[in-house]
Write a protein that holds these residues in place. Structure first.
Motif, PDB file in Angstrom:
ATOM      1  N   GLU A  37       0.809  -1.225   0.000  1.00  0.00           N
ATOM      2  CA  GLU A  37       0.000   0.000   0.000  1.00  0.00           C
ATOM      3  C   GLU A  37       0.843   1.276   0.000  1.00  0.00           C
ATOM      4  OE1 GLU A  37      -3.220   0.243  -0.416  1.00  0.00           O
ATOM      5  OE2 GLU A  37      -3.473  -1.926  -0.515  1.00  0.00           O
ATOM      6  N   LEU A  38       2.008   1.223   0.635  1.00  0.00           N
ATOM      7  CA  LEU A  38       2.819   2.446   0.773  1.00  0.00           C
ATOM      8  C   LEU A  38       3.725   2.715  -0.428  1.00  0.00           C
ATOM      9  CD1 LEU A  38       3.852   2.128   4.542  1.00  0.00           C
ATOM     10  CD2 LEU A  38       2.169   3.713   3.571  1.00  0.00           C
ATOM     11  N   LYS A  39       3.903   1.693  -1.295  1.00  0.00           N
ATOM     12  CA  LYS A  39       4.896   1.861  -2.374  1.00  0.00           C
ATOM     13  C   LYS A  39       4.538   2.974  -3.359  1.00  0.00           C
ATOM     14  CE  LYS A  39       3.057  -1.868  -5.266  1.00  0.00           C
ATOM     15  NZ  LYS A  39       3.261  -3.254  -5.697  1.00  0.00           N
ATOM     16  N   ARG A  40       3.247   3.319  -3.451  1.00  0.00           N
ATOM     17  CA  ARG A  40       2.834   4.397  -4.376  1.00  0.00           C
ATOM     18  C   ARG A  40       3.138   5.784  -3.806  1.00  0.00           C
ATOM     19  NH1 ARG A  40      -3.146   3.927  -4.899  1.00  0.00           N
ATOM     20  NH2 ARG A  40      -2.997   2.792  -2.936  1.00  0.00           N
ATOM     21  N   PHE A  41       3.342   5.843  -2.493  1.00  0.00           N
ATOM     22  CA  PHE A  41       3.447   7.156  -1.840  1.00  0.00           C
ATOM     23  C   PHE A  41       4.786   7.418  -1.140  1.00  0.00           C
ATOM     24  CE2 PHE A  41      -0.937   5.543  -1.501  1.00  0.00           C
ATOM     25  CZ  PHE A  41      -1.626   6.519  -2.198  1.00  0.00           C
ATOM     26  N   CYS A  42       5.536   6.354  -0.834  1.00  0.00           N
ATOM     27  CA  CYS A  42       6.703   6.499   0.048  1.00  0.00           C
ATOM     28  C   CYS A  42       7.991   5.991  -0.597  1.00  0.00           C
ATOM     29  CB  CYS A  42       6.465   5.723   1.348  1.00  0.00           C
ATOM     30  SG  CYS A  42       4.978   6.209   2.224  1.00  0.00           S
ATOM     31  N   THR A  43       9.118   6.455  -0.072  1.00  0.00           N
ATOM     32  CA  THR A  43      10.424   5.943  -0.493  1.00  0.00           C
ATOM     33  C   THR A  43      10.632   4.560   0.122  1.00  0.00           C
ATOM     34  OG1 THR A  43      11.550   6.851   1.434  1.00  0.00           O
ATOM     35  CG2 THR A  43      11.365   8.288  -0.502  1.00  0.00           C
ATOM     36  N   ASP A  44      11.583   3.820  -0.421  1.00  0.00           N
ATOM     37  CA  ASP A  44      11.894   2.496   0.132  1.00  0.00           C
ATOM     38  C   ASP A  44      12.295   2.591   1.599  1.00  0.00           C
ATOM     39  OD1 ASP A  44      11.315   1.351  -2.276  1.00  0.00           O
ATOM     40  OD2 ASP A  44      13.400   1.068  -2.898  1.00  0.00           O
ATOM     41  N   ASP A  45      13.110   3.593   1.937  1.00  0.00           N
ATOM     42  CA  ASP A  45      13.544   3.763   3.330  1.00  0.00           C
ATOM     43  C   ASP A  45      12.359   4.018   4.255  1.00  0.00           C
ATOM     44  OD1 ASP A  45      16.137   3.369   2.640  1.00  0.00           O
ATOM     45  OD2 ASP A  45      16.739   5.481   2.712  1.00  0.00           O
ATOM     46  N   GLN A  46      11.431   4.831   3.790  1.00  0.00           N
ATOM     47  CA  GLN A  46      10.255   5.152   4.608  1.00  0.00           C
ATOM     48  C   GLN A  46       9.379   3.913   4.808  1.00  0.00           C
ATOM     49  OE1 GLN A  46       7.759   8.286   2.972  1.00  0.00           O
ATOM     50  NE2 GLN A  46       7.375   9.137   5.009  1.00  0.00           N
ATOM     51  N   ILE A  47       9.260   3.114   3.757  1.00  0.00           N
ATOM     52  CA  ILE A  47       8.474   1.874   3.851  1.00  0.00           C
ATOM     53  C   ILE A  47       9.102   0.919   4.869  1.00  0.00           C
ATOM     54  CG2 ILE A  47       7.755  -0.214   2.606  1.00  0.00           C
ATOM     55  CD1 ILE A  47       7.505   1.611   0.085  1.00  0.00           C
ATOM     56  N   LEU A  48      10.424   0.758   4.787  1.00  0.00           N
ATOM     57  CA  LEU A  48      11.120  -0.123   5.732  1.00  0.00           C
ATOM     58  C   LEU A  48      10.935   0.357   7.169  1.00  0.00           C
ATOM     59  CD1 LEU A  48      14.435  -0.851   3.782  1.00  0.00           C
ATOM     60  CD2 LEU A  48      12.569  -2.460   4.257  1.00  0.00           C
ATOM     61  N   ARG A  49      10.974   1.677   7.354  1.00  0.00           N
ATOM     62  CA  ARG A  49      10.796   2.239   8.687  1.00  0.00           C
ATOM     63  C   ARG A  49       9.355   2.044   9.182  1.00  0.00           C
ATOM     64  NH1 ARG A  49      11.354   8.329  10.751  1.00  0.00           N
ATOM     65  NH2 ARG A  49      11.164   7.871  12.952  1.00  0.00           N
ATOM     66  N   ALA A  50       8.400   2.192   8.268  1.00  0.00           N
ATOM     67  CA  ALA A  50       6.987   1.988   8.627  1.00  0.00           C
ATOM     68  C   ALA A  50       6.748   0.550   9.073  1.00  0.00           C
ATOM     69  CB  ALA A  50       6.089   2.322   7.440  1.00  0.00           C
ATOM     70  N   ILE A  51       7.399  -0.403   8.399  1.00  0.00           N
ATOM     71  CA  ILE A  51       7.264  -1.819   8.757  1.00  0.00           C
ATOM     72  C   ILE A  51       7.944  -2.101  10.098  1.00  0.00           C
ATOM     73  CG2 ILE A  51       8.011  -4.155   8.110  1.00  0.00           C
ATOM     74  CD1 ILE A  51       7.502  -3.271   5.150  1.00  0.00           C
ATOM     75  N   ALA A  52       9.143  -1.538  10.280  1.00  0.00           N
ATOM     76  CA  ALA A  52       9.907  -1.773  11.518  1.00  0.00           C
ATOM     77  C   ALA A  52       9.274  -1.092  12.715  1.00  0.00           C
ATOM     78  CB  ALA A  52      11.343  -1.294  11.345  1.00  0.00           C
TER      79      ALA A  52
END
Length: 254
Positions: A37-52
């Motif tokens: 869901e986040l890949k359309r809106f966020c950077t890879d780093d931000q996605i990893l941080r959101a998951i962590a």
């Protein structure tokens, strides 16, 4: 039939919740969902941080989170309405253990939308393992979330209390003690009783709709759409106001 009517409303709801949670496709993988869901809106780093951590702690704007939540609700409402229309045809589904299959299906979809909404609004993983039986803390939390969907005031208060407890923790997990035998457990039991009564009414309403084939399918699908969408929106609205969506910004003392 006589024995079934003797089951306490609380037990009836709990039976349905457990049966629905074990159905294939009901449990949502939090990490995969957030990544998708986040890949359309966020950077890879931000996605990893959101998951962590959480989407809120990763700095995902609330506007983006609300947008994802709205699309999730539309998608799941479409799916459950189609399934419900099929189930409305007599013989569409066989009984699922002690729980009517169409009711288990409906609650399975409720659990899907609950998980997606709570994960995007920064709640921790509800299921440790996709194969495991549902544990008591998770069952209690799901009861509260579904209670919010049904408009049970006590459930809103319970979810708000749990949110505050999680927000205070360094390690973000469900507060097992409070949900299983602490301050929130009596609220859970009260909500489960209310939901058991509601569910009995729902079974009667959908059962009555099925007496007339095909028309029953349309009524069943229509009833589902009329309830599922506003219930999901009610949960979304409540989640968006809670402490977990607004991580505390620690400022350096001047």
């Amino acid at each position: 039939m006589g024995n079934d009517s003797q089951i306490a409303p609380t037990s009836k709801f709990e039976q349905t919740l457990r049966a629905s949670a074990q159905m294939p496709g009901v449990r949502i993988d939090r990490n995969a969902f957030l990544r998708s869901e986040l890949k359309r809106f966020c950077t890879d780093d931000q996605i990893l941080r959101a998951i962590a951590t959480t989407p809120a702690e990763a700095g995902v704007p609330l506007k983006v989170i609300d947008q994802i939540a709205n699309s999730v609700i539309k998608y799941e409402t479409g799916k459950v309405t189609t399934v419900s229309a099929a189930a409305g045809i007599p013989g569409g589904f066989a009984a699922f253990g002690t729980v009517p299959a169409d009711i288990a299906q409906y609650y399975g979809h409720l659990l899907r939308v609950v998980q997606k909404l709570v994960y995007i609004y920064s709640w921790p993983d509800l299921f440790d393992d996709a194969e495991d039986a549902i544990d008591t803390a998770t069952e209690s939390m799901l009861t509260l979330f579904i209670g919010v969907m049904f408009g049970v005031n006590a459930a809103q208060a319970g979810v708000a209390q749990v949110s505050a407890l999680i927000a205070k923790q360094v390690s973000k997990k469900l507060p097992q003690q409070a949900l299983t035998k602490g301050s929130i457990y009596p609220i859970v039991k009260k909500v489960a009783t209310v939901l058991g009564v509601q569910m009995t009414k729902q079974i009667f309403a959908t059962g009555a709709a099925k007496i007339v084939p095909l028309i029953g399918a349309a009524v069943s699908g229509g009833l589902t759409f009329a309830t599922f969408y506003p219930m999901s929106k009610r949960l979304q609205k409540h989640l968006s106001t809670l402490p977990l969506t607004k991580p505390i910004i620690v400022r350096d003392p001047q």
